[in-house]
Design an enzyme around this catalytic site. Sequence first.
Site, PDB file in Angstrom:
ATOM      1  N   LYS A  60       0.682  -6.410 -12.640  1.00 54.56           N
ATOM      2  CA  LYS A  60      -0.116  -5.853 -11.537  1.00 54.56           C
ATOM      3  C   LYS A  60      -0.220  -4.333 -11.680  1.00 54.56           C
ATOM      4  CE  LYS A  60       1.380  -6.179  -7.177  1.00 54.56           C
ATOM      5  NZ  LYS A  60       1.589  -4.900  -6.471  1.00 54.56           N
ATOM      6  N   ASP A  64      -2.663  -7.411  -4.743  1.00 51.31           N
ATOM      7  CA  ASP A  64      -1.529  -6.967  -3.926  1.00 51.31           C
ATOM      8  C   ASP A  64      -1.630  -7.688  -2.579  1.00 51.31           C
ATOM      9  OD1 ASP A  64      -3.557  -5.770  -2.514  1.00 51.31           O
ATOM     10  OD2 ASP A  64      -2.855  -3.716  -2.790  1.00 51.31           O
TER      11      ASP A  64
END
Length: 215
Positions: A123, A141
């Site tokens: 990420k 997220d």
Amino acid sequence: MKMATKQEILDISRLLLQYYDNAVTELNYRNAYELVIAVSLSAQCTDKRVNLITPKLFQKYPDVYSLADASQDDIKEILKSCSFFNNKAKNIIKMAQRVVEVFNGEIPLNEKDLISLAGVGQKTAHVVLIEYMGANLMAVDTHVFRVAHRLGLSKDKTAIQTEATLVKKLQHNLHAFHQAMVLFGRYICTAKNPKCDSECFLQPYCKSSDSFKAR
Ligand code: SF4
């Protein structure tokens, strides 16, 4: 929960990109070194908090060379108002050491090498590449996850599955969608008390019962 139709996905995409034209991250940074650190620190911590911490960190440690030689105690002291500051302090020093030893002091700007750095997962790597390179990548997220589900773009259980679904459904301009969904989730489609009636320009497409609770 109902899923968005193809036409709805097109409409949602158009409206999101129109509203958040040229949106960029709210993290402050001046180069790839500062961006990697800011994004790493932002895990489980707000961008606002990170922006309060990084000026002192970057002033004292302006590059990977100085950070690679830093004392862990000093970095912990600077990061102490950030969640998980012990681990984050260890990781950013290790990250800097590897960049010096393996990458000639240059932050590598590809996913494979980025995720080889301490504290940088997929990420974080995607956010860095999206922000710095405008890469056609998605990163999920908490905001992107919530927005994708409320709008019926995904019903996946995990962030990784949600990312794959968003990539498949949105296909292009993913960097812009990522920024737009983060800002939409942070300021309008918030976890508690989303601004359904007052600010949401996507209400006609909403599939979430949360929107009705807010009314
Ligand atoms: S109507 Fe409310 S819950 Fe639905 S997308 Fe808009 S802000 Fe989010």
